[in-house]
Design a protein around this motif. Structure first.
Motif, PDB file in Angstrom:
ATOM      1  N   ALA A 380       0.795  -1.225   0.000  1.00 14.99           N
ATOM      2  CA  ALA A 380       0.000   0.000   0.000  1.00 14.99           C
ATOM      3  C   ALA A 380       0.830   1.279   0.000  1.00 14.99           C
ATOM      4  N   SER A 381       1.941   1.305   0.731  1.00 16.38           N
ATOM      5  CA  SER A 381       2.719   2.554   0.813  1.00 16.38           C
ATOM      6  C   SER A 381       3.584   2.780  -0.422  1.00 16.38           C
ATOM      7  N   ILE A 382       3.774   1.742  -1.234  1.00 14.47           N
ATOM      8  CA  ILE A 382       4.678   1.841  -2.381  1.00 14.47           C
ATOM      9  C   ILE A 382       3.907   2.130  -3.668  1.00 14.47           C
ATOM     10  N   THR A 383       2.846   1.386  -3.903  1.00 16.92           N
ATOM     11  CA  THR A 383       2.099   1.540  -5.158  1.00 16.92           C
ATOM     12  C   THR A 383       0.641   1.895  -4.936  1.00 16.92           C
ATOM     13  N   GLY A 384       0.268   2.186  -3.683  1.00 17.44           N
ATOM     14  CA  GLY A 384      -1.144   2.380  -3.366  1.00 17.44           C
ATOM     15  C   GLY A 384      -1.600   3.817  -3.272  1.00 17.44           C
ATOM     16  N   ALA A 385      -0.981   4.734  -4.003  1.00 20.85           N
ATOM     17  CA  ALA A 385      -1.350   6.150  -3.910  1.00 20.85           C
ATOM     18  C   ALA A 385      -2.811   6.386  -4.284  1.00 20.85           C
ATOM     19  N   ALA A 386      -3.383   5.493  -5.093  1.00 16.72           N
ATOM     20  CA  ALA A 386      -4.784   5.665  -5.506  1.00 16.72           C
ATOM     21  C   ALA A 386      -5.751   5.391  -4.368  1.00 16.72           C
ATOM     22  N   GLY A 387      -5.253   4.781  -3.286  1.00 13.08           N
ATOM     23  CA  GLY A 387      -6.093   4.564  -2.127  1.00 13.08           C
ATOM     24  C   GLY A 387      -6.650   3.163  -2.025  1.00 13.08           C
ATOM     25  N   ALA A 388      -7.528   2.984  -1.039  1.00 16.80           N
ATOM     26  CA  ALA A 388      -8.048   1.668  -0.703  1.00 16.80           C
ATOM     27  C   ALA A 388      -9.331   1.350  -1.464  1.00 16.80           C
ATOM     28  N   ARG A 389      -9.688   0.074  -1.423  1.00 18.76           N
ATOM     29  CA  ARG A 389     -10.995  -0.408  -1.870  1.00 18.76           C
ATOM     30  C   ARG A 389     -11.408  -1.528  -0.921  1.00 18.76           C
ATOM     31  N   THR A 390     -12.647  -1.852  -0.922  1.00 12.54           N
ATOM     32  CA  THR A 390     -13.131  -2.961  -0.102  1.00 12.54           C
ATOM     33  C   THR A 390     -14.356  -3.564  -0.770  1.00 12.54           C
ATOM     34  N   PHE A 391     -14.961  -4.569  -0.132  1.00 18.55           N
ATOM     35  CA  PHE A 391     -16.057  -5.299  -0.747  1.00 18.55           C
ATOM     36  C   PHE A 391     -17.144  -5.566   0.281  1.00 18.55           C
ATOM     37  N   ALA A 392     -18.301  -5.967  -0.219  1.00 20.82           N
ATOM     38  CA  ALA A 392     -19.417  -6.272   0.665  1.00 20.82           C
ATOM     39  C   ALA A 392     -19.017  -7.348   1.673  1.00 20.82           C
ATOM     40  N   ASP A 393     -19.507  -7.189   2.893  1.00 25.89           N
ATOM     41  CA  ASP A 393     -19.250  -8.123   3.993  1.00 25.89           C
ATOM     42  C   ASP A 393     -17.825  -8.045   4.526  1.00 25.89           C
ATOM     43  N   GLN A 395     -16.763  -5.489   6.291  1.00 23.89           N
ATOM     44  CA  GLN A 395     -16.878  -4.730   7.546  1.00 23.89           C
ATOM     45  C   GLN A 395     -15.878  -3.572   7.603  1.00 23.89           C
ATOM     46  N   VAL A 396     -15.737  -2.885   6.463  1.00 18.69           N
ATOM     47  CA  VAL A 396     -14.842  -1.730   6.376  1.00 18.69           C
ATOM     48  C   VAL A 396     -15.621  -0.565   5.787  1.00 18.69           C
ATOM     49  N   ASN A 397     -15.562   0.591   6.472  1.00 19.99           N
ATOM     50  CA  ASN A 397     -16.170   1.818   5.952  1.00 19.99           C
ATOM     51  C   ASN A 397     -15.054   2.740   5.472  1.00 19.99           C
ATOM     52  N   LEU A 398     -14.948   2.890   4.165  1.00 19.65           N
ATOM     53  CA  LEU A 398     -13.904   3.754   3.610  1.00 19.65           C
ATOM     54  C   LEU A 398     -14.267   5.221   3.823  1.00 19.65           C
ATOM     55  N   ARG A 399     -13.262   6.017   4.141  1.00 20.38           N
ATOM     56  CA  ARG A 399     -13.487   7.449   4.354  1.00 20.38           C
ATOM     57  C   ARG A 399     -13.254   8.252   3.081  1.00 20.38           C
ATOM     58  N   TYR A 400     -12.754   7.581   2.054  1.00 21.86           N
ATOM     59  CA  TYR A 400     -12.479   8.262   0.794  1.00 21.86           C
ATOM     60  C   TYR A 400     -13.016   7.415  -0.349  1.00 21.86           C
ATOM     61  N   PRO A 401     -13.134   7.980  -1.551  1.00 24.02           N
ATOM     62  CA  PRO A 401     -13.608   7.181  -2.692  1.00 24.02           C
ATOM     63  C   PRO A 401     -12.711   5.968  -2.921  1.00 24.02           C
ATOM     64  N   ALA A 402     -13.318   4.856  -3.268  1.00 20.80           N
ATOM     65  CA  ALA A 402     -12.576   3.607  -3.465  1.00 20.80           C
ATOM     66  C   ALA A 402     -11.724   3.657  -4.719  1.00 20.80           C
ATOM     67  N   SER A 403     -10.563   3.033  -4.647  1.00 24.84           N
ATOM     68  CA  SER A 403      -9.701   2.907  -5.826  1.00 24.84           C
ATOM     69  C   SER A 403     -10.268   1.847  -6.760  1.00 24.84           C
ATOM     70  N   VAL A 404      -9.852   1.922  -8.021  1.00 19.77           N
ATOM     71  CA  VAL A 404     -10.308   0.947  -9.013  1.00 19.77           C
ATOM     72  C   VAL A 404      -9.131   0.523  -9.878  1.00 19.77           C
ATOM     73  N   GLY A 405      -9.307  -0.616 -10.575  1.00 18.87           N
ATOM     74  CA  GLY A 405      -8.286  -1.059 -11.524  1.00 18.87           C
ATOM     75  C   GLY A 405      -7.033  -1.566 -10.839  1.00 18.87           C
ATOM     76  N   ALA A 406      -5.887  -1.391 -11.531  1.00 17.78           N
ATOM     77  CA  ALA A 406      -4.623  -1.953 -11.061  1.00 17.78           C
ATOM     78  C   ALA A 406      -3.954  -1.114  -9.991  1.00 17.78           C
ATOM     79  N   SER A 407      -4.419   0.099  -9.771  1.00 19.86           N
ATOM     80  CA  SER A 407      -3.803   0.973  -8.774  1.00 19.86           C
ATOM     81  C   SER A 407      -4.517   0.840  -7.433  1.00 19.86           C
TER      82      SER A 407
END
Length: 447
Positions: A380-393, A395-407
């Motif tokens: 995450a700290s090396i290539t994850g500048a686009a931010g996080a993503r998560t999925f149903a079930d 149990q994570v509430n993202l505080r920012y828009p979810a990342s998409v694709g390869a980033s």
């Protein structure tokens, strides 16, 4: 038949009327192999790949050491143009060309390859050529196998010409398939390179020529030495497979030391037993070996680093954890990761993807799981500048828009037992048995 290498150097004799099983091993006469390591057990036995281990089926072309690159260039130069001429006392001129037919040589003919593949495969199956080599391409540079066993093959032609009325006329020819089979062990600093020459056709004045082979120690590289070889020169003829075994060893390594590119080559040639005219020498050059003493609590060992490592997880055993990783990969995140042994990177990856509970609460009995893994260069700290993503079930509430694709990266809450078991299996089935070091790529797959 997959070779479970246990050390030592062996010879297997092959005769036209006898098919010798690879599981039957003959002792090497003392005069054939001179080894300084009496503690190496002279045994080989067939074995299946360990459960949970994944290996690529095709390593393709890989970066090679300067020595191997020089050998490759030499071999290809011989293939294209180098022939030996001899002017007899009776005015008869003879020219002998030893050609390796690969896609890089002008003489390579796809029709010839198609025509000879079936014949050579059938002859190999009726000889001592390992079953690991059954699917080896004929291009001379693509090897198939796993981290401890690989095989490649190519076509070779010996062409004999006589100058008649100022014109060179072909008077004899032999065609064969050359196999290079290399195997090592993740628990030993030794390896073996076996050479097989399977005759396909012999005609005219090529009848009666002998096949010779000898390891070339000059390409071994720093930290590498030959411990002996075994080969019996013989007349080239149908129904007989020429077999050689050369044995190599890495020097004793200090803790943390890595010998990245070690090469054990064969050179081989044909010779007329009457005139002693020799065709130009050629090389069999397999992928490099890497030996290391860089894994904690592991003895030194070797692998073929050009073969991508990998792990297949049992999704039924780890249902929640596997679901997260599979969804992460399906969303565009990479399935091939790069190991990082730099702890500062790994800690930064964990802090970025799974910060403390005040920022990212964990339900009781659950842990925060990140993908790509924290111990990788895709973390995450090396290539994850686009931010996080998560999925149903998850149990994570993202505080920012979810990342998409390869980033970006993915996070999910998974049961503690599953997360810890998945982490331990990386060491059990990947890092230790396949000797995955810093910078090595590996596949994450599921079954």
């Amino acid at each position: 038949m997959h070779r479970n290498y246990q050390g030592g150097c062996v010879r297997r004799k092959v005769r036209a009327a006898i098919i010798v099983s690879l599981s039957v091993l003959l002792a090497v006469p003392a005069a054939s192999v001179a080894s300084a390591d009496s503690d190496l057990p002279p045994l080989l036995s067939p074995s299946e790949m360990p459960t949970g281990q994944y290996a690529s089926a095709d390593i393709g072309e890989q970066p090679v050491s300067a020595a191997r690159r020089a050998a490759s260039s030499t071999a290809r130069a011989l293939s294209q143009s180098d022939c030996v001429e001899e002017e007899g006392g009776d005015g008869i001129a003879i020219r002998v060309c030893n050609r390796e037919l690969t896609p890089d040589t002008p003489q390579f003919d796809a029709a010839v390859v198609a025509e000879t593949r079936a014949a050579s495969t059938a002859r190999a199956a009726a000889s001592s050529v390992p079953a690991d080599c059954a699917n080896a391409p004929l291009d001379g540079k693509t090897f198939v196998g796993d981290r401890t066993n690989v095989c490649g093959s190519k076509l070779n032609q010996l062409i004999i010409e006589q100058r008649i009325d100022g014109v060179w006329v072909v008077t004899g020819q032999n065609t064969s398939r050359i196999y290079s089979y290399v195997y090592t062990s993740t628990d030993l600093r030794t390896w073996v390179h076996e050479l097989y020459n399977v005759p396909i056709a012999v005609t005219g004045t090529a009848v009666g020529w002998w096949f010779y082979a000898q390891p070339d120690t000059s390409y071994c590289g720093a930290g590498c030495r030959s411990t002996g070889y075994d080969f019996e020169p013989s007349v080239f003829r149908l129904g007989y497979t020429h077999v050689g075994a050369s044995c190599w060893q890495a020097d004793v390594m200090t803790p943390g030391q890595v010998l990245p590119q070690l090469d054990g080559l064969w050179n081989w040639w044909y010779e007329n037993p009457v005139t002693h005219l020799q065709a130009s020498k050629s090389y069999a050059y397999p992928p490099s070996i890497r030996c290391d003493n860089a894994l904690p609590a592991r003895v030194p060992g070797c692998v073929i680093p050009g073969v991508q490592a990998g792990i297949k997880y049992n999704a039924a055993q780890l249902p929640d954890w596997s679901r997260h990783v599979i969804l992460a990969q399906q969303s565009g995140l990479p399935s091939v990761l790069t190991r990082s042994q730099l702890e500062s990177w790994n800690q930064a990856n964990r802090a970025t993807s799974c910060p403390d509970a005040a920022w990212l609460p964990r339900p009781a009995g659950y842990q925060c799981d990140e993908y790509p893994f924290a111990s990788t260069r895709e973390g995450a700290s090396i290539t994850g500048a686009a931010g996080a993503r998560t999925f149903a079930d998850c149990q994570v509430n993202l505080r920012y828009p979810a990342s998409v694709g390869a980033s970006g990266y993915s996070i999910c809450m998974v049961p503690k037992e599953q997360n810890e078991l998945a982490g331990s299996q990386i060491n059990t089935y990947l890092i230790n048995p396949q000797r995955v070091l810093d910078g090595d790529k590996y596949l994450v797959a599921f079954q």
